[in-house]
Motif scaffolding. Structure first.
Motif, short mmCIF file in Angstrom:
data_model
loop_
_atom_site.label_atom_id
_atom_site.label_comp_id
_atom_site.label_asym_id
_atom_site.label_seq_id
_atom_site.Cartn_x
_atom_site.Cartn_y
_atom_site.Cartn_z
N PRO A 63 0.84 -1.19 0.00
CA PRO A 63 0.00 0.00 0.00
C PRO A 63 0.88 1.25 0.00
O PRO A 63 1.91 1.29 0.67
CB PRO A 63 -0.78 -0.13 1.32
CG PRO A 63 0.09 -0.98 2.20
CD PRO A 63 0.83 -1.91 1.28
N ASP A 64 0.51 2.24 -0.76
CA ASP A 64 1.25 3.50 -0.85
C ASP A 64 2.72 3.27 -1.18
O ASP A 64 3.62 3.72 -0.45
CB ASP A 64 1.12 4.27 0.47
CG ASP A 64 1.57 5.71 0.33
OD1 ASP A 64 1.71 6.19 -0.82
OD2 ASP A 64 1.81 6.35 1.37
N PRO A 65 3.03 2.57 -2.30
CA PRO A 65 4.42 2.26 -2.63
C PRO A 65 5.28 3.49 -2.90
O PRO A 65 6.48 3.49 -2.63
CB PRO A 65 4.30 1.39 -3.88
CG PRO A 65 2.99 1.76 -4.48
CD PRO A 65 2.10 2.07 -3.33
N GLU A 66 4.68 4.59 -3.41
CA GLU A 66 5.45 5.81 -3.71
C GLU A 66 6.09 6.38 -2.46
O GLU A 66 7.19 6.96 -2.50
CB GLU A 66 4.55 6.88 -4.37
CG GLU A 66 4.10 6.53 -5.78
CD GLU A 66 2.91 5.59 -5.80
OE1 GLU A 66 2.40 5.25 -4.71
OE2 GLU A 66 2.48 5.19 -6.90
N THR A 67 5.43 6.23 -1.32
CA THR A 67 5.98 6.72 -0.05
C THR A 67 7.00 5.75 0.51
O THR A 67 8.07 6.15 0.99
CB THR A 67 4.85 6.95 0.97
OG1 THR A 67 3.93 7.90 0.45
CG2 THR A 67 5.42 7.45 2.30
N LYS A 68 6.71 4.46 0.43
CA LYS A 68 7.56 3.46 1.07
C LYS A 68 8.88 3.23 0.33
O LYS A 68 9.84 2.73 0.91
CB LYS A 68 6.80 2.14 1.20
CG LYS A 68 5.67 2.22 2.21
CD LYS A 68 5.05 0.87 2.51
CE LYS A 68 4.00 1.00 3.60
NZ LYS A 68 3.35 -0.29 3.93
N ILE A 69 8.94 3.58 -0.95
CA ILE A 69 10.18 3.37 -1.70
C ILE A 69 11.31 4.21 -1.11
O ILE A 69 12.49 3.83 -1.17
CB ILE A 69 9.99 3.72 -3.20
CG1 ILE A 69 11.19 3.25 -4.03
CG2 ILE A 69 9.75 5.20 -3.39
CD1 ILE A 69 11.37 1.77 -4.09
N TYR A 97 5.40 -5.95 -8.16
CA TYR A 97 4.19 -5.15 -8.35
C TYR A 97 4.45 -3.67 -8.69
O TYR A 97 3.56 -3.01 -9.22
CB TYR A 97 3.32 -5.21 -7.08
CG TYR A 97 2.86 -6.59 -6.74
CD1 TYR A 97 1.84 -7.21 -7.48
CD2 TYR A 97 3.42 -7.31 -5.69
CE1 TYR A 97 1.40 -8.50 -7.17
CE2 TYR A 97 2.99 -8.59 -5.37
CZ TYR A 97 1.98 -9.18 -6.11
OH TYR A 97 1.55 -10.44 -5.80
N HIS A 98 5.65 -3.18 -8.38
CA HIS A 98 5.92 -1.76 -8.57
C HIS A 98 7.33 -1.58 -9.15
O HIS A 98 8.10 -0.74 -8.69
CB HIS A 98 5.82 -1.00 -7.24
CG HIS A 98 4.71 -1.48 -6.34
ND1 HIS A 98 3.39 -1.19 -6.57
CD2 HIS A 98 4.74 -2.25 -5.21
CE1 HIS A 98 2.64 -1.74 -5.62
NE2 HIS A 98 3.44 -2.39 -4.79
N SER A 99 7.67 -2.37 -10.16
CA SER A 99 9.04 -2.39 -10.67
C SER A 99 9.54 -1.02 -11.17
O SER A 99 10.73 -0.73 -11.01
CB SER A 99 9.19 -3.45 -11.76
OG SER A 99 8.28 -3.24 -12.81
#
Length: 297
Positions: A63-69, A97-99
């Motif tokens: 969830p919220d991958p843009e923040t967790k990266i 999932y978010h390569s």
């Protein structure tokens, strides 16, 4: 009347000294008191904490991958190895999932995988190998680009090393990762990367490299073999055919059979054509071995 002592009386026996009792005293070594002893062998690593090995199929999108990266690199560089395992599993989620979010830091991730595989903790090693498999599936040939090529070279060597060791569950995971690597990449550039390792001083590494090359060659057609170099390929196979380990020799036979099938596909006199090719490019004893492999099929 006082009695006189007898002159011939036996002398009194002197009292024997008491036997000394040895007392064992436990002396604590300086090294046990926290003082470093450079000559003392290092203690084995502590027992690994319980780590869950999550299969790729059971990994969920973040969830919220843009923040967790933004916190992923920090987690991967943590001094707490359990935190690194957790971050590696997150890297796997990004890969699956978010390569696109992982791509800008892919080189750093690969170097963390290499470092983790050098760690003495088996749980960390296996988690890093599992992450490698997911990254191979997600990025494939992109790993051979100029930005990640050097890091990939280091990763490839570590996988060959881990596939060659005695710890079974690590070895099996590394074998699986190598198969996924071959399946996810174009065979020709990968054979070029693997070629150096069939001459490695470690016979197990030579065997693992030969097996991966044979899997690559099984996917190649005449165009790919020509681009690599038919003579170079058959000479490499001839060298590996004389290796110590049976796994390497079997891989070489697979390469020879595939080359024979491709080179003689449109030939009427298949064995004669193969014999002529081998005799033209190999020493007589090696050429004879190549012909025997085909004749014995």
């Amino acid at each position: 009347m006082a009695l006189r002592p007898l002159d011939n009386a036996l002398p009194t026996t002197p009292e024997r000294p008491k036997k000394q009792v040895k007392v064992a005293v436990t002396i604590q070594k300086q090294s046990d008191l926290g003082v470093n002893d450079e000559n003392k062998a290092p203690l084995p690593p502590p027992v690994d904490a319980t780590i869950d090995y999550i299969s790729s199929e059971n990994l969920k999108a973040l969830p919220d991958p843009e923040t967790k990266i933004h916190g992923l690199v920090e987690g991967l560089e943590s001094k707490d190895w359990t935190k690194v395992c957790e971050s590696l599993n997150n890297a796997r989620r990004f890969a699956l999932y978010h390569s696109p979010l992982l791509l800008p830091i892919l080189e750093k991730v690969l170097l963390v995988l290499v470092k983790a595989m050098k760690n003495p903790r088996s749980a960390l090693i296996k988690t890093a190998i599992m992450a490698s498999s997911d990254i191979f599936n997600a990025f494939g040939d992109s790993l051979l680009d100029s930005t990640t090529s050097d890091a990939f070279d280091h990763l490839l060597l570590q996988l060959l090393l881990k596939a060659s060791q005695d710890k079974r569950f690590v070895c099996e995971e590394a074998d699986r990762a190598l198969k996924i690597m071959v399946g996810s990449m174009t065979p020709l550039p990968l054979v070029k990367k693997l070629r150096a390792y069939v001459s490695h001083s470690n016979p197990r590494i030579r065997a693992k490299a030969a097996i991966s090359i044979s899997h690559c060659v099984s996917k190649m057609g005449l165009e790919g073999m020509n681009e690599f170099g038919l003579v170079s390929l058959v000479q490499m196979a001839a060298d590996v055919l004389n290796d110590r380990l049976p796994e390497a020799r079997e891989a070489a036979r697979s390469i020879v059979i595939k080359m024979y099938e491709v080179l003689t596909e449109n030939e009427e006199q298949k064995q004669e054509s193969w014999m002529s090719f081998c005799q033209s490019n190999l020493p007589p004893i090696h050429a004879l071995s190549m012909v025997k492999i085909i004749s014995s099929q």
